[in-house]
Design an enzyme around this catalytic site. Structure first.
Site, PDB file in Angstrom:
ATOM      1  N   PHE A   9       0.727  -0.923   0.151  1.00 40.71           N
ATOM      2  CA  PHE A   9       0.110   0.078   0.291  1.00 40.71           C
ATOM      3  C   PHE A   9       0.934   1.370   0.174  1.00 40.71           C
ATOM      4  O   PHE A   9       1.974   1.061   1.031  1.00 40.71           O
ATOM      5  CB  PHE A   9      -0.857   0.293   1.275  1.00 40.71           C
ATOM      6  CG  PHE A   9      -2.512  -0.182   1.291  1.00 40.71           C
ATOM      7  CD1 PHE A   9      -3.271  -0.241   0.887  1.00 40.71           C
ATOM      8  CD2 PHE A   9      -2.465  -1.896   1.812  1.00 40.71           C
ATOM      9  CE1 PHE A   9      -3.906  -0.490   0.480  1.00 40.71           C
ATOM     10  CE2 PHE A   9      -4.088  -2.800   1.636  1.00 40.71           C
ATOM     11  CZ  PHE A   9      -4.881  -1.689   1.190  1.00 40.71           C
ATOM     12  N   ASP A  10       0.863   1.799  -0.573  1.00 47.00           N
ATOM     13  CA  ASP A  10       1.244   3.786  -0.688  1.00 47.00           C
ATOM     14  C   ASP A  10       0.528   3.997  -0.396  1.00 47.00           C
ATOM     15  O   ASP A  10      -0.786   3.292   0.792  1.00 47.00           O
ATOM     16  CB  ASP A  10       0.946   3.897  -2.125  1.00 47.00           C
ATOM     17  CG  ASP A  10       1.137   5.787  -2.092  1.00 47.00           C
ATOM     18  OD1 ASP A  10       2.393   6.486  -1.750  1.00 47.00           O
ATOM     19  OD2 ASP A  10       0.146   6.779  -2.355  1.00 47.00           O
ATOM     20  N   ALA A  11       0.829   4.916   0.964  1.00 51.40           N
ATOM     21  CA  ALA A  11       0.768   5.705   1.984  1.00 51.40           C
ATOM     22  C   ALA A  11      -0.387   7.283   1.549  1.00 51.40           C
ATOM     23  O   ALA A  11      -1.400   7.354   1.378  1.00 51.40           O
ATOM     24  CB  ALA A  11       1.893   6.241   3.436  1.00 51.40           C
ATOM     25  N   THR A  14      -3.369   8.029  -0.938  1.00 50.40           N
ATOM     26  CA  THR A  14      -4.009   6.656  -0.897  1.00 50.40           C
ATOM     27  C   THR A  14      -4.755   6.085   0.636  1.00 50.40           C
ATOM     28  O   THR A  14      -5.644   5.551   0.642  1.00 50.40           O
ATOM     29  CB  THR A  14      -3.234   5.451  -1.468  1.00 50.40           C
ATOM     30  OG1 THR A  14      -2.246   5.927  -2.608  1.00 50.40           O
ATOM     31  CG2 THR A  14      -3.731   4.368  -1.508  1.00 50.40           C
ATOM     32  N   ASP A 181      -2.435   5.822  -5.168  1.00 52.77           N
ATOM     33  CA  ASP A 181      -3.205   6.649  -6.166  1.00 52.77           C
ATOM     34  C   ASP A 181      -2.174   7.162  -7.482  1.00 52.77           C
ATOM     35  O   ASP A 181      -2.330   8.103  -8.772  1.00 52.77           O
ATOM     36  CB  ASP A 181      -2.991   8.149  -5.494  1.00 52.77           C
ATOM     37  CG  ASP A 181      -1.490   8.038  -4.885  1.00 52.77           C
ATOM     38  OD1 ASP A 181      -1.343   8.464  -4.408  1.00 52.77           O
ATOM     39  OD2 ASP A 181      -1.933   9.538  -5.644  1.00 52.77           O
TER      40      ASP A 181
END
Length: 229
Positions: A9-11, A14, A181
């Site tokens: 996961f990007d942070a 996102t 994103d």
């Protein structure tokens, strides 16, 4: 049972509401230096900042130079009377205090937790990201957080992801997916290392022609559906 075991996961933008964090930190900095702090000035900073991060992703600027350079560009654009390094230092100080989640992110992570190995893969300055991510209620749902400044490379570099993968037990590229994103750092990074991609696209932007994305989702419900199917 999902085909995936590992979620990257990007942070920012996102799971974390970086737009709000950035907006507040920029406004507070401008006000601290008695500079105009209206929405137009803040939007111009965001535009300049985004451009510099794209340069970083392409290897055209070093991160240490990026921080004051974006402010130098804003100062030059408006003709402000202040030093780029001074306002850069103040911005970093203020941004580190801003830890906001996107609505629904916490609940999403709660539902996914226990079903997958979950990792955060993020660019950004180490101290800022740690100050924002570690206190967040989201953080406990992730196995580890890989910040580019700690890793030594930036997304979308293969070297960044190679370093991440070495720290993921039983990693299988066929069962891994990156969610984010950014087309240029997250999605391109996933393409570079040959794993599935899930582009979080809440604003309905268009992907570049020819860019092969596995999934495009506009909300967390769609995201959860593709991850768990």
């Amino acid at each position: 049972m999902s085909r995936y075991t590992t979620l990257l996961f990007d942070a920012d933008a996102t799971l974390m509401d970086f737009h709000r964090s950035e907006f507040e930190a920029v406004r507070e900095c401008l006000e601290f230096f008695s500079l105009p702090s209206d929405d137009t000035v803040i939007a111009k900073y965001s535009e300049i900042n985004a451009g510099y991060w794209k340069m970083l992703e392409r290897g055209e600027i070093e991160k240490e130079k990026l921080y004051p350079a974006r402010w130098a560009s804003l100062i030059e654009y408006y003709g402000f009377d202040c030093k780029a390094q001074d306002i850069s230092d103040k911005y970093i100080e203020r941004l580190a205090t801003k830890s906001y989640m996107i609505d629904g992110a916490l609940e999403l992570c709660q539902r996914l937790h226990g079903k997958f190995k979950m990792y955060i893969v993020t660019n950004g300055q180490k101290e800022i990201q740690k100050s924002r991510l570690f206190p967040s209620p989201l953080f406990k749902y992730f196995d580890e957080c890989f910040i580019s400044e700690d890793v030594g490379y930036e997304k979308p570099s293969v070297k960044y992801f190679d370093a991440v993968i070495k720290n993921i037990p039983d990693y299988d590229p066929q069962k891994a997916i990156i969610i984010g994103d950014s087309l240029t750092s997250d999605m391109q990074g996933g393409i570079n290392i040959g794993i599935d991609t899930c582009w979080y696209n809440p604003h309905g932007k268009s992907a570049p022609e020819g860019m092969k994305l596995t999934y495009i989702v506009s909300n967390y419900e769609e995201m959860e559906s593709v991850l768990t199917k």
